[in-house]
Scaffold this motif. Structure first.
Motif, PDB file in Angstrom:
ATOM      1  N   ALA A   1      10.753  26.479  14.781  1.00 18.42           N
ATOM      2  CA  ALA A   1      12.206  26.706  14.666  1.00 18.42           C
ATOM      3  C   ALA A   1      12.946  25.913  15.741  1.00 18.42           C
ATOM      4  CB  ALA A   1      12.531  28.193  14.785  1.00 18.42           C
ATOM      5  N   LEU A   2      12.369  25.882  16.929  1.00 21.58           N
ATOM      6  CA  LEU A   2      12.987  25.087  17.992  1.00 21.58           C
ATOM      7  C   LEU A   2      13.011  23.617  17.597  1.00 21.58           C
ATOM      8  CD1 LEU A   2      14.141  24.794  20.859  1.00 21.58           C
ATOM      9  CD2 LEU A   2      11.792  24.499  21.669  1.00 21.58           C
ATOM     10  N   LEU A   3      11.910  23.164  17.033  1.00 21.41           N
ATOM     11  CA  LEU A   3      11.858  21.768  16.610  1.00 21.41           C
ATOM     12  C   LEU A   3      12.992  21.461  15.627  1.00 21.41           C
ATOM     13  CD1 LEU A   3       8.720  19.748  15.725  1.00 21.41           C
ATOM     14  CD2 LEU A   3      10.735  19.631  14.288  1.00 21.41           C
ATOM     15  N   GLU A   4      13.200  22.339  14.693  1.00 21.06           N
ATOM     16  CA  GLU A   4      14.293  22.113  13.745  1.00 21.06           C
ATOM     17  C   GLU A   4      15.651  22.120  14.446  1.00 21.06           C
ATOM     18  OE1 GLU A   4      12.317  23.821   9.572  1.00 21.06           O
ATOM     19  OE2 GLU A   4      13.980  24.915  10.492  1.00 21.06           O
ATOM     20  N   GLY A   5      15.802  23.048  15.370  1.00 20.80           N
ATOM     21  CA  GLY A   5      17.068  23.129  16.100  1.00 20.80           C
ATOM     22  C   GLY A   5      17.332  21.891  16.941  1.00 20.80           C
ATOM     23  N   LEU A   6      16.312  21.440  17.644  1.00 22.17           N
ATOM     24  CA  LEU A   6      16.482  20.248  18.480  1.00 22.17           C
ATOM     25  C   LEU A   6      16.709  19.016  17.616  1.00 22.17           C
ATOM     26  CD1 LEU A   6      13.673  20.835  21.158  1.00 22.17           C
ATOM     27  CD2 LEU A   6      16.158  21.005  21.516  1.00 22.17           C
ATOM     28  N   SER A   7      16.009  18.999  16.509  1.00 19.22           N
ATOM     29  CA  SER A   7      16.079  17.845  15.639  1.00 19.22           C
ATOM     30  C   SER A   7      17.498  17.633  15.089  1.00 19.22           C
ATOM     31  CB  SER A   7      15.084  18.078  14.493  1.00 19.22           C
ATOM     32  OG  SER A   7      14.908  16.920  13.764  1.00 19.22           O
ATOM     33  N   VAL A   8      18.118  18.710  14.647  1.00 16.02           N
ATOM     34  CA  VAL A   8      19.470  18.563  14.100  1.00 16.02           C
ATOM     35  C   VAL A   8      20.472  18.261  15.222  1.00 16.02           C
ATOM     36  CG1 VAL A   8      20.001  21.020  14.106  1.00 16.02           C
ATOM     37  CG2 VAL A   8      21.155  19.528  12.484  1.00 16.02           C
ATOM     38  N   ARG A   9      20.182  18.734  16.422  1.00 18.39           N
ATOM     39  CA  ARG A   9      21.070  18.364  17.538  1.00 18.39           C
ATOM     40  C   ARG A   9      20.961  16.873  17.825  1.00 18.39           C
ATOM     41  NH1 ARG A   9      21.574  23.024  22.243  1.00 18.39           N
ATOM     42  NH2 ARG A   9      22.196  24.659  20.784  1.00 18.39           N
ATOM     43  N   TRP A  10      19.755  16.390  17.767  1.00 20.25           N
ATOM     44  CA  TRP A  10      19.567  14.953  17.957  1.00 20.25           C
ATOM     45  C   TRP A  10      20.311  14.178  16.866  1.00 20.25           C
ATOM     46  CZ3 TRP A  10      14.944  12.339  15.269  1.00 20.25           C
ATOM     47  CH2 TRP A  10      15.095  10.958  15.314  1.00 20.25           C
ATOM     48  N   LEU A  11      20.038  14.527  15.633  1.00 20.68           N
ATOM     49  CA  LEU A  11      20.614  13.782  14.514  1.00 20.68           C
ATOM     50  C   LEU A  11      22.129  13.908  14.436  1.00 20.68           C
ATOM     51  CD1 LEU A  11      17.863  14.664  11.902  1.00 20.68           C
ATOM     52  CD2 LEU A  11      18.228  12.433  12.957  1.00 20.68           C
TER      53      LEU A  11
ATOM     54  N   ALA B   1      15.380  11.346  23.931  1.00 22.08           N
ATOM     55  CA  ALA B   1      14.413  11.523  25.025  1.00 22.08           C
ATOM     56  C   ALA B   1      14.494  12.927  25.596  1.00 22.08           C
ATOM     57  CB  ALA B   1      14.673  10.495  26.123  1.00 22.08           C
ATOM     58  N   HIS B   2      15.714  13.410  25.680  1.00 14.90           N
ATOM     59  CA  HIS B   2      15.898  14.762  26.199  1.00 14.90           C
ATOM     60  C   HIS B   2      15.321  15.807  25.236  1.00 14.90           C
ATOM     61  CE1 HIS B   2      18.795  17.687  28.448  1.00 14.90           C
ATOM     62  NE2 HIS B   2      17.544  18.014  28.562  1.00 14.90           N
ATOM     63  N   ALA B   3      15.501  15.582  23.965  1.00 13.91           N
ATOM     64  CA  ALA B   3      14.925  16.493  22.968  1.00 13.91           C
ATOM     65  C   ALA B   3      13.408  16.567  23.131  1.00 13.91           C
ATOM     66  CB  ALA B   3      15.296  16.029  21.564  1.00 13.91           C
ATOM     67  N   ARG B   4      12.808  15.411  23.324  1.00 10.17           N
ATOM     68  CA  ARG B   4      11.350  15.373  23.534  1.00 10.17           C
ATOM     69  C   ARG B   4      10.938  16.224  24.726  1.00 10.17           C
ATOM     70  NH1 ARG B   4       8.099  11.501  21.302  1.00 10.17           N
ATOM     71  NH2 ARG B   4       6.612  11.648  23.005  1.00 10.17           N
ATOM     72  N   GLU B   5      11.650  16.028  25.823  1.00 12.84           N
ATOM     73  CA  GLU B   5      11.312  16.788  27.042  1.00 12.84           C
ATOM     74  C   GLU B   5      11.434  18.285  26.820  1.00 12.84           C
ATOM     75  OE1 GLU B   5      13.937  15.481  30.095  1.00 12.84           O
ATOM     76  OE2 GLU B   5      13.283  13.386  29.897  1.00 12.84           O
ATOM     77  N   LEU B   6      12.510  18.670  26.152  1.00 14.08           N
ATOM     78  CA  LEU B   6      12.715  20.098  25.902  1.00 14.08           C
ATOM     79  C   LEU B   6      11.591  20.654  25.028  1.00 14.08           C
ATOM     80  CD1 LEU B   6      16.570  20.052  25.345  1.00 14.08           C
ATOM     81  CD2 LEU B   6      15.346  21.074  27.280  1.00 14.08           C
ATOM     82  N   MET B   7      11.210  19.883  24.060  1.00 11.84           N
ATOM     83  CA  MET B   7      10.119  20.327  23.175  1.00 11.84           C
ATOM     84  C   MET B   7       8.821  20.442  23.968  1.00 11.84           C
ATOM     85  SD  MET B   7       9.812  21.045  19.892  1.00 11.84           S
ATOM     86  CE  MET B   7       8.439  22.188  19.734  1.00 11.84           C
ATOM     87  N   ALA B   8       8.539  19.446  24.774  1.00 14.57           N
ATOM     88  CA  ALA B   8       7.307  19.484  25.588  1.00 14.57           C
ATOM     89  C   ALA B   8       7.329  20.715  26.496  1.00 14.57           C
ATOM     90  CB  ALA B   8       7.183  18.197  26.403  1.00 14.57           C
ATOM     91  N   GLY B   9       8.486  21.002  27.062  1.00 14.16           N
ATOM     92  CA  GLY B   9       8.612  22.178  27.926  1.00 14.16           C
ATOM     93  C   GLY B   9       8.319  23.466  27.175  1.00 14.16           C
ATOM     94  N   ALA B  10       8.775  23.527  25.948  1.00 14.34           N
ATOM     95  CA  ALA B  10       8.549  24.730  25.144  1.00 14.34           C
ATOM     96  C   ALA B  10       7.062  24.914  24.835  1.00 14.34           C
ATOM     97  CB  ALA B  10       9.352  24.657  23.858  1.00 14.34           C
ATOM     98  N   ILE B  11       6.398  23.795  24.594  1.00 11.00           N
ATOM     99  CA  ILE B  11       4.950  23.891  24.334  1.00 11.00           C
ATOM    100  C   ILE B  11       4.259  24.483  25.560  1.00 11.00           C
ATOM    101  CG2 ILE B  11       2.854  22.589  23.829  1.00 11.00           C
ATOM    102  CD1 ILE B  11       4.644  20.547  22.345  1.00 11.00           C
TER     103      ILE B  11
END
Lengths: 184, 184
Positions: A148-158, A165-175
């Motif tokens: 769900a986070l991935l979807e949320g970050l993804s639409v924020r990016w798009l 790059a920031h989206a990637r970092e946030l995702m990595a942090g969540a993992i």
DNA sequence: GTCTATATCAGGATAGAC
DNA sequence: GTCTATCCTGATATAGAC
């Protein structure tokens, strides 16, 4: 189906014009209606195509590179979505669109829920390989949050609210967080 | 603006018909065009209205109940979005729609990014009250993850892929994780 | 299976009166 | 500020030939 994915990624589900789809596919609009009952029929078929393709290329990408440990595979899979390549952008955009459209088009919901479930289970399994002692419920919960986070970050990016790059970092942090949580 | 929010929540941004909006507001379509340049103008004004209103009712809700500690306030704020009341559903739906539409309508992006930033900062501040020793970057990161997750869970709920109660639990779990992470 | 041509209609936007 | 009436584009869907 490929043409439909391209057009949806370019114009959105609600910007999809059957005529444009036909042109993209190099055929007439009439032929589209020969193969699909109506606009919704096109959308449903495209959704299935997109989710299948996403699964396919995720696993293929894995096979490509050097063999990874369980954690590496998990990270790869989730971070793969944050790349500015045409294919990824196309799949992400179309997926987000179909998700958003389903809020208003109940006909899409069942297929969407099924595809979501498959994806969540795939991530839960990868998490289980990294944290073998975790219970099924905890794994499922983490997988749901991560996807769900991935979807949320993804639409924020798009939608231009978050640099890639920031989206990637946030995702990595969540993992990290979820793995820490599963470790106890 | 209230009518616009209702119509968007009912039909989606792309299902918004100026005629329907006019009827909902009890005026003629011509009057809509007297006040707004075009369809996009309506959307931008509505987005601002919605994000203002969301902020307003979040703080009002706080004032309503018993005084809460910092953590309680944080949880309230984030879990408030997972309630099946007309107002919340309307705001969530409309917000999700505007987010999704911005992927294809660049005119919406700037306003959207600004509203997102305000919201993230609000959450970061609440997080800072719970974990006063945390650095600004860590707080911002947690706030971004939490709000992006909220959007992701929210659209899953609204699109029928996730029961509301489950969405709440997942959100609560994420708050735990982020607070644990900030505690070091 | 595939095309051209077209019926049909919805919906955005405007003209012009009050 | 607000209305009625309407223009007109653009899009879905179908008819009917090949």
């Amino acid at each position: 189906m490929e043409a439909a994915a391209r057009v949806i990624a370019r114009r959105g589900v609600r910007g999809l014009r059957v005529e444009e789809l036909a042109a993209e596919a190099g055929v007439s609009t009439a032929l589209i209606y020969y193969h699909f009952k109506d606009r919704t029929g096109i959308l449903r078929a495209t959704m299935e195509f997109i989710s299948d393709r996403a699964e396919r290329y995720t696993t293929e990408r894995q096979a490509d590179g050097p063999p990874l440990d369980a954690r590496g595979e998990l990270e790869q899979t989730l971070l793969l979505e944050f790349q500015d390549t045409p294919e990824v952008r196309e799949n992400s955009t179309a997926w987000g669109e179909l998700r958003a459209s389903a809020v208003f088009e109940p006909e899409l919901r069942e297929d969407l829920a099924r595809a979501t479930l498959v994806w969540v289970q795939e991530i839960a399994e990868l998490l289980g390989q990294v944290r073998p002692m975790s219970g099924a419920a905890a794994l499922a919960g983490s997988a749901e949050r991560l996807t769900a986070l991935l979807e949320g970050l993804s639409v924020r990016w798009l939608s231009g609210s978050l640099p890639l790059a920031h989206a990637r970092e946030l995702m990595a942090g969540a993992i990290d967080s979820e793995l820490a949580r599963l470790a106890g």
